[in-house]
Design an enzyme around this catalytic site. Sequence first.
Site, short mmCIF file in Angstrom:
data_model
loop_
_atom_site.label_atom_id
_atom_site.label_comp_id
_atom_site.label_asym_id
_atom_site.label_seq_id
_atom_site.Cartn_x
_atom_site.Cartn_y
_atom_site.Cartn_z
N ASN A 37 0.85 -1.19 0.00
CA ASN A 37 0.00 0.00 0.00
C ASN A 37 0.88 1.24 0.00
O ASN A 37 1.54 1.52 -0.99
CB ASN A 37 -0.94 -0.05 1.22
CG ASN A 37 -1.81 1.19 1.33
OD1 ASN A 37 -2.38 1.63 0.33
ND2 ASN A 37 -1.92 1.76 2.51
N GLU A 38 0.92 1.95 1.10
CA GLU A 38 1.74 3.16 1.14
C GLU A 38 3.12 2.81 1.71
O GLU A 38 3.40 3.03 2.88
CB GLU A 38 1.05 4.23 1.98
CG GLU A 38 -0.19 4.78 1.30
CD GLU A 38 -0.87 5.89 2.09
OE1 GLU A 38 -0.57 6.05 3.29
OE2 GLU A 38 -1.72 6.58 1.49
O1 AHR Z 1 -8.07 5.95 3.40
C1 AHR Z 1 -7.47 6.03 4.65
C2 AHR Z 1 -5.98 5.72 4.61
O2 AHR Z 1 -5.30 6.70 3.93
C3 AHR Z 1 -5.59 4.46 3.89
O3 AHR Z 1 -5.70 3.36 4.68
C4 AHR Z 1 -4.16 4.70 3.56
O4 AHR Z 1 -3.75 4.02 2.42
C5 AHR Z 1 -4.06 6.20 3.46
O5 AHR Z 1 -3.05 6.68 4.26
#
Ligand code: AHR
Length: 655
Positions: free
Chosen positions: A374-375
Amino acid sequence: MNIKLNLIAILALAGCLNAGAQSANEISINLKKAGAPVQSTMYGIFFEDINFAADGGLYAELVKNRSFEFPFALQGWKAFGAVEIKDDGPFERCPHYARLSDPGHAHKQTGLDNDGFFGIGVKAGQEYRFSVWARVPEGGSGAIRVELANPASAEEVHYICQETLAVSGAEWKKYEFTIVPSVTDPKATLRIFLEQPRATVDLEHVSLMSADALEGVYRADLAQALADLHPGIFRFPGGCIVEGTDLATRYNWKNSVGPAENRPINENRWEYTFPHRFYPDYFQSYGLGFYEFFRLSEIIGSEPLPIVSCGLACQFQNDSPDAHVPVSELQPYVQDALDLIEFANGGTDTKWGAIRAEMGHPAPFNLKYIGVGNEQWDQLYPDHLKPFVEAIRAAHPEIKIVGSSGPDSEGEQFDFLWPEMKKLGADLVDEHFYRPYDWFLSQGARYDGYDRKGPKVFAGEYACHAKGKKWNHFYASLLEAAFMTGLERNADVVHMATYAPLFAHVEGWQWRPDLIWYDNLNSYRTVSWHVQQLYGQYRGQNVLPLTMDGKPVCGAEGQNGLFASAVKDGDLIYVKVVNTSSEPQELSLNFTGLKKKDSVKAVKAVRLCSDKLYEDNSLEAPCNIVPAECPFSGEGTALKAEIGAYCFTIFVLTR
Ligand code: AHR
C-alpha cells in the site's frame, strides 16, 4: 463563434441558470476522431475497513464479538449470572464459546446482552434472522429466551420482540429463527436469558441479520449505494488495513475465507491510529472476507482489485527494520499472492479453487489485477516488490500488477518510487492524494505530461480536504469534480481512480471526509458520491479533444476557474464543465471536425450546483444537494450555454 455555421444555437437551461454571466468562454470540442478509450475500470470504489465500514457497516451482522473471540472474550457483551467462557468449541480457529449455567436461585438470571455496533438498529415489520450454535453439554434439553429490547427506551414498548429457543443434545447444532420487531429502534439490545429448565447451555457464533441483507451478507442500503455508482474497479481490503499495525495484524486473506464461523478475528489497526478517535472494541470479524469481496465485485459489475501485504509493516507506525519481513524470508508472502490468484481463478481441482467452489462459486472470479503493498516507501519497497513481480509474472503473465508511489502526491518518495515502478515493470502505479483546495485547483493538468510509455496511473485514494478541520462539504466535492476532468482528459494514461475512504458510521468514524455515511438504520450519499456517480454514469467510451484558446481547460490562468473535458459514447457526447469560480460564466460549445451540414443536438444538461459551499447531505437531509436534470435544447455546431457559479454541469448532446 462562427454565426454562419451555427444552425440553431439555443441552449435553454430554464430554471437552471444564474444570471449575469461573464463574457463567453469559447470551448472547442473536436469530433473528427475518437481519442483514447476511457477504460471500463476508470471510475471505481476503494473499500477499507475504517470508520466501521465492515462490521457495523456493509457487513450485515448486527452482533459484535459474536464468537467471543475478542482478546477480552466478553468485550461487546454484558454477562449476568453464571457465565463462563470456554475455549474448546467446535470451530478450530474460533475456539471460544459462552457457557450459561443455573444462577442458583429461582429469582436470579443468567444471560448475555449484546449492544451491537453503537446499538442494534431494527425496523418494525422487517424480518431478522437470529442464529446460534448451541448444545446442552450434559445432554438432554435446555432453553434460551432471545429478546430484542431497549432498556434505555423512553417508549412504552420496552420489549421489541421475544422468542424462546429449545436446545437439545450434547452435539453442537445450528439453531435459527426469524423475528419481526414490532417497533423501530436504532439502539436495541440483544438479550439472551437462560430459560427453564435451567440446564447448562453452550452458545457459539451468535448472529442477528436483517433478512433483507443482500445475499445474507451485505447491508442492503449500503450495497445499493455501491451498485448505483456502477463502479468499474473495486479495490479491497485497504489501505493501511493491508499492512496492519504490525505484521501480525496485517490483513491475512486466508483467514477471511471458508465458513464464517471459523474465521479468526483480527485487530483493526484503525482502533489505535488516532488517539482522539479511539475505539477499543474495533476488530475485524472477517465476515466480509475475500470471497465476499470478489462476489460483491461480481454483483456490482466491477473488476476486483485485491491488495496483498508485501511483507512491510505500516511504515508510519514501524520505524525499526525488524518490523518487516527480510526479503530473504518473503516466500510465504509471495505464496499468499499466488494462492490468492488460484483462489480467484483456479480450477475446482486446485486447492484454493476448491475452497472457492465449496463456498458456493465453482466458476472463477476472473481476476485480472493484483496490488502488492500500500503506502510503502524507501528502497525497502522495490526490494520487497521485486520477488512478487517475478513470481506473478512467471506463474500468471495475464495478471496486471499494481505497485505504489507511496503516501505522497509528489516529493522525494514519489519521485523515487515512480521510476522504480517503471524499472520493475508494474502495470499500474497507485497514487494517493488527500490534499487541500489549492492543490486540487492547481492539479487540473497533472497527468498531461505523464510518460505515455510507462505504467498506467491508478489514482487509488483521493479526496479534497479543507485545511484544518476536515469534513464533507459541497466545495470540496466541486474541486474533486474539477480535478477529475484531468483524469478524463488523460484517460490514455489514467486507467483507474477511486475516492477514499468509502464508508463511515456517524458514531464510529476515524477519518473524514468519506463517500457514504450511515447510522444503524439509514444512510446518505454525500455530494462527492454524486460527483463519482455522475462521472461513472457519463463515463463514455472515448475521450474527445477539448480546448479553449488551443489549451486544455484545466483551471489555468485566464480560464475563469473553468475545468472541462469531453467524451463520446456512441452517438452521444458528454461535455463536463466545472465552474469553480464565484461568477456564472457564459460558454460557447464549438464542435469541430464535423462533416459539412452535420450538427450536434442538445439532449439535456445535468447540473450539480449549490451556493451552500460548506454544506453537504446528511441523515436528516439526504437530498440537500443533489444533481438535477435541466432542459437543454438546440442544434448546431456552436451552442451557447451558461454555467452557474460553483457548478458542475454535464452537457449531453447527440450527433
Ligand atoms: O483511506 C485512509 C488511509 O489513507 C488508507 O488506509 C491509507 O492508504 C491512506 O493513508
